[in-house]
Structures are given as C-alpha cells and as structure tokens.
Design an enzyme around this catalytic site. Structure first.
Site, mmCIF file in Angstrom:
data_model
loop_
_atom_site.group_PDB
_atom_site.id
_atom_site.type_symbol
_atom_site.label_atom_id
_atom_site.label_comp_id
_atom_site.label_asym_id
_atom_site.label_seq_id
_atom_site.Cartn_x
_atom_site.Cartn_y
_atom_site.Cartn_z
ATOM 1 N N GLY A 19 1.007 -5.553 0.633
ATOM 2 C CA GLY A 19 0.205 -5.785 -0.574
ATOM 3 C C GLY A 19 1.051 -6.253 -1.751
ATOM 4 O O GLY A 19 0.538 -6.936 -2.648
ATOM 5 N N ALA A 37 0.839 -1.205 0.000
ATOM 6 C CA ALA A 37 0.000 0.000 0.000
ATOM 7 C C ALA A 37 0.869 1.247 0.000
ATOM 8 O O ALA A 37 1.952 1.254 0.594
ATOM 9 C CB ALA A 37 -0.878 -0.017 1.245
ATOM 10 N N GLU A 40 2.430 -6.179 7.804
ATOM 11 C CA GLU A 40 1.318 -5.347 8.283
ATOM 12 C C GLU A 40 1.210 -5.226 9.795
ATOM 13 O O GLU A 40 0.887 -4.157 10.316
ATOM 14 C CB GLU A 40 -0.018 -5.868 7.719
ATOM 15 C CG GLU A 40 -0.244 -5.532 6.255
ATOM 16 C CD GLU A 40 0.322 -6.562 5.300
ATOM 17 O OE1 GLU A 40 1.133 -7.407 5.737
ATOM 18 O OE2 GLU A 40 -0.044 -6.524 4.123
ATOM 19 N N GLU A 68 1.231 -9.816 -1.308
ATOM 20 C CA GLU A 68 -0.096 -10.392 -1.585
ATOM 21 C C GLU A 68 -0.338 -10.500 -3.093
ATOM 22 O O GLU A 68 -0.962 -11.454 -3.562
ATOM 23 C CB GLU A 68 -1.184 -9.559 -0.897
ATOM 24 C CG GLU A 68 -1.128 -9.751 0.626
ATOM 25 C CD GLU A 68 -2.067 -8.831 1.374
ATOM 26 O OE1 GLU A 68 -1.924 -7.595 1.216
ATOM 27 O OE2 GLU A 68 -2.950 -9.330 2.107
HETATM 28 N N1 COA Z 1 4.391 3.645 0.283
HETATM 29 C C1 COA Z 1 4.809 4.829 -0.171
HETATM 30 N N2 COA Z 1 6.103 5.101 -0.428
HETATM 31 C C2 COA Z 1 6.991 4.122 -0.203
HETATM 32 C C3 COA Z 1 6.621 2.841 0.271
HETATM 33 C C4 COA Z 1 5.248 2.626 0.528
HETATM 34 N N3 COA Z 1 4.788 1.430 0.947
HETATM 35 N N4 COA Z 1 7.745 2.100 0.421
HETATM 36 C C5 COA Z 1 8.764 2.863 0.021
HETATM 37 N N5 COA Z 1 8.316 4.084 -0.351
HETATM 38 C C6 COA Z 1 9.094 5.224 -0.818
HETATM 39 C C7 COA Z 1 10.077 5.687 0.263
HETATM 40 O O1 COA Z 1 9.410 6.535 1.183
HETATM 41 C C8 COA Z 1 11.100 6.400 -0.580
HETATM 42 O O2 COA Z 1 10.593 7.673 -0.968
HETATM 43 P P1 COA Z 1 11.436 9.029 -0.668
HETATM 44 O O3 COA Z 1 12.634 8.878 -1.556
HETATM 45 O O4 COA Z 1 10.503 10.094 -1.099
HETATM 46 O O5 COA Z 1 11.761 8.997 0.783
HETATM 47 C C9 COA Z 1 11.165 5.544 -1.836
HETATM 48 O O6 COA Z 1 9.955 4.801 -1.877
HETATM 49 C C10 COA Z 1 12.300 4.547 -1.834
HETATM 50 O O7 COA Z 1 12.233 3.826 -0.606
HETATM 51 P P2 COA Z 1 13.503 3.641 0.330
HETATM 52 O O8 COA Z 1 13.035 3.108 1.639
HETATM 53 O O9 COA Z 1 14.316 4.876 0.364
HETATM 54 O O10 COA Z 1 14.284 2.561 -0.530
HETATM 55 P P3 COA Z 1 15.011 1.254 -0.066
HETATM 56 O O11 COA Z 1 15.480 0.580 -1.309
HETATM 57 O O12 COA Z 1 15.983 1.549 1.009
HETATM 58 O O13 COA Z 1 13.856 0.332 0.596
HETATM 59 C C11 COA Z 1 11.808 -0.841 0.773
HETATM 60 C C12 COA Z 1 12.754 -0.092 -0.171
HETATM 61 C C13 COA Z 1 10.596 -1.258 -0.072
HETATM 62 C C14 COA Z 1 12.506 -2.088 1.307
HETATM 63 C C15 COA Z 1 11.392 0.052 1.946
HETATM 64 O O14 COA Z 1 11.016 1.325 1.443
HETATM 65 C C16 COA Z 1 10.263 -0.436 2.773
HETATM 66 O O15 COA Z 1 10.464 -1.302 3.620
HETATM 67 N N6 COA Z 1 9.004 0.072 2.587
HETATM 68 C C17 COA Z 1 7.866 -0.255 3.378
HETATM 69 C C18 COA Z 1 7.295 -1.580 2.924
HETATM 70 C C19 COA Z 1 6.139 -2.042 3.765
HETATM 71 O O16 COA Z 1 6.253 -2.367 4.943
HETATM 72 N N7 COA Z 1 4.962 -2.152 3.118
HETATM 73 C C20 COA Z 1 3.793 -2.664 3.739
HETATM 74 C C21 COA Z 1 2.639 -1.759 3.497
HETATM 75 S S1 COA Z 1 1.195 -2.397 4.275
#
Ligand code: COA
Length: 264
Positions: free
Chosen positions: A115, A70, A138, A118
């Site tokens: 998601g 999400a 989550e 998922e």
């Molecule tokens: N929603 C919105 N933006 C997101 C996102 C999400 N779920 N996950 C990552 N982003 C954004 C980050 O905020 C960042 O944006 P910014 O440059 O404006 O700060 C950009 O994507 C890159 O993410 P970043 O964390 O800097 O890159 P990374 O390669 O170090 O890590 C992930 C990538 C996906 C591993 C990490 O961002 C992450 O763990 N995200 C959350 C995932 C999560 O728990 N999702 C479950 C949702 S229910």
C-alpha cells in the site's frame, strides 16, 4: 515514539503555497494503521478545499521507510470482514489522494512496499532517495495489490514490467526504479527534501487553475482513445479562457514581469 494519541499524519503548509504531508509512524515503518488512515482522510479533505495550496508533497518520517503498506500486525488480529473493510479503507485513501486537484509529489525517503507503493503510484510525480526501495510485495503475502496497484502500475510502466514486479513481489532499489520510470529521479538522501521542495515551488509558481486542468486532461485523457482525449484537452483549455489568471499571464508577459496568479 508515538503513543496512541500522537498524530500519525502531519501537515505543514509553507509560505510558498506548498503543503507537506508526512506519514508519521516511524516506529512501525509508517504502516497504514486504521488511525493513520482516518487522519490521512481528514488531511486530504482539508487540502482538496484549500485554494491557497498549489502543490503537495507526500513523504514519510524517518530515514528507513516511506510507508510499509498495510499494518500487518493490526491485520493479523482481524476477522475476514474487518480485513475486507480495511482493504477498502486503504483503497479509498489512495483514491482520495489520486483525486486531489493539486499536483502531488511523492518524496520517497525509504521503503515503499504494498500500500505504500500504491500511495506513491497515486501521486503525480515520484522522487526517491538513493536508499528508497519499491515493490508490490502482496503476492508474497497471499494477497494482491488492493489499492490500485494492479491498475496504476501497468499504466505507468507497461503491463510486462508491472506483471514482472507483481508476480515476483520483487523489491527494486532506487536506481532500478528510476531506470523503469517508477521514479522520475533518485537523489542522495540528504538532497531529497530540498529537491522535492524545489520541484513543488517550480510547480506552485504557475497558474493554479492551469495546473488543475492539466492534471485532469492528462489523467482523464490516459483512460480514453486519442480523439476523446483531445476533446478532453479542448474542454480543459476552454475552462481557462474566462480566468483572470490567463489575462494576468498575457499582461505580465507584455510588461516583462513575473505573473501574479490568484487562482481565479
Ligand atoms: N505493518 C506493521 N508493522 C510493520 C510493517 C507493516 N507493514 N512493516 C514494518 N513494520 C514494523 C516492524 O515489525 C518493526 O516493528 P518492531 O520493531 O516492533 O519489530 C518496525 O516496523 C521496523 O521494521 P523493521 O523490519 O525492523 O525495519 P527495517 O528498516 O529493517 O525494514 C521494511 C523496514 C519496511 C523494509 C520492512 O519492515 C518490511 O519489509 N516490511 C514489510 C513491508 C511489506 O511487505 N508490506 C506490504 C504489506 S501488504
């Protein structure tokens, strides 16, 4: 860099009858914004009615993320009602993906969380690059998987492992995911695309109606007792008896040549 007007989901149809869907918001880890979800819905509608496409690959743009789930930035600004609607939107998109008639391969080019995982679970097969990570994160965010994760994960890897992953919100690396059957294979990143394409081509050369019926028989059969499942298999088989492709399969065998299937 995507501005608001750029496409958030790309579709490429190959001559091999394989379609590649790419989630295309690499600057936001391909997170599921409302715009992305609407575009995804449109593409799934198109594919489900496209008889020329016999296998589908779902992947993400960039090297870091398949899909970070999400869009948490969008979610932060939402009212409770909007949040509810968006959860339903994501769940609907994942269900639509799961019900595509063609076999779907998830090619995980990076992180698949929430998601995003998922979506991968709604695919028929999963292949990941060695830098892929997977997790239903989550509960660490005060919510639960809301797009099929609590249902599809235990069906795939068993209730014990699924509870471990969901309760701990653990992030698995590709080898760990492979070892519990969450990924069919983990491959070096530079081999991901060619491996997924090879797999899809191996599937797409087979009879399209047989692929559709075997997917139905497996998926529906998993939900019921064995006897009912065997009945489902019989019905799925029987739907193929009048098909031209069944006769073509027999003819090609007799003539010692590869079959030419038409999906009829
Ligand atoms: N929603 C919105 N933006 C997101 C996102 C999400 N779920 N996950 C990552 N982003 C954004 C980050 O905020 C960042 O944006 P910014 O440059 O404006 O700060 C950009 O994507 C890159 O993410 P970043 O964390 O800097 O890159 P990374 O390669 O170090 O890590 C992930 C990538 C996906 C591993 C990490 O961002 C992450 O763990 N995200 C959350 C995932 C999560 O728990 N999702 C479950 C949702 S229910």
């Amino acid at each position: 860099m995507n501005d608001g007007s750029a496409k958030n989901v790309l579709i490429e149809k190959m001559s091999s009858s394989v379609a590649i869907i790419t989630l295309n918001r690499p600057e936001a880890a391909n997170a599921l914004s409302k715009k992305l979800l609407f575009e995804f819905h449109g593409i799934l509608q198109e594919l489900k009615n496209d008889g020329d496409i016999r296998a589908v690959i779902l992947t993400g743009a960039g090297e870091k993320a398949f899909c970070a789930g999400a869009d948490l930035k969008e979610r932060k600004e939402m009212s409770e009602n909007e949040a509810r609607r968006t959860v339903r939107l994501i769940a609907g998109a994942v269900s639509e993906l799961a019900s595509l008639p063609q076999p779907v391969i998830a090619a995980l080019n990076g992180a698949a969380f929430g998601g995003g995982m998922e979506l991968a679970l709604a695919c028929d097969l999963r292949i990941g690059s060695l830098n892929a990570q997977m997790g239903l994160t989550e509960t660490s965010l005060g919510i639960i998987p809301g797009a099929g994760g609590t249902q599809r994960l235990p069906r795939l890897i068993g209730p014990g492992k699924a509870k471990e992953l969901i309760f701990t919100a653990k992030r698995l690396n590709a080898r760990e995911a492979e070892s519990i059957g969450l990924l069919e294979y983990a491959v070096p990143a530079n081999q991901l695309q060619e491996t997924a394409l090879k797999w899809a081509a191996d599937i797409a050369k087979n009879a399209p109606l047989a692929l559709i019926q075997s997917k139905v028989a497996i998926n529906k059969g998993l939900e019921v007792d064995l006897e009912t499942g065997l009945k489902i298999e019989e019905l799925a088989y029987s739907a193929l008896i009048p098909s031209q492709d069944r006769l073509e399969g027999l003819k090609a065998f007799a003539e010692k040549r590869p079959p030419v299937f038409k999906g009829r």
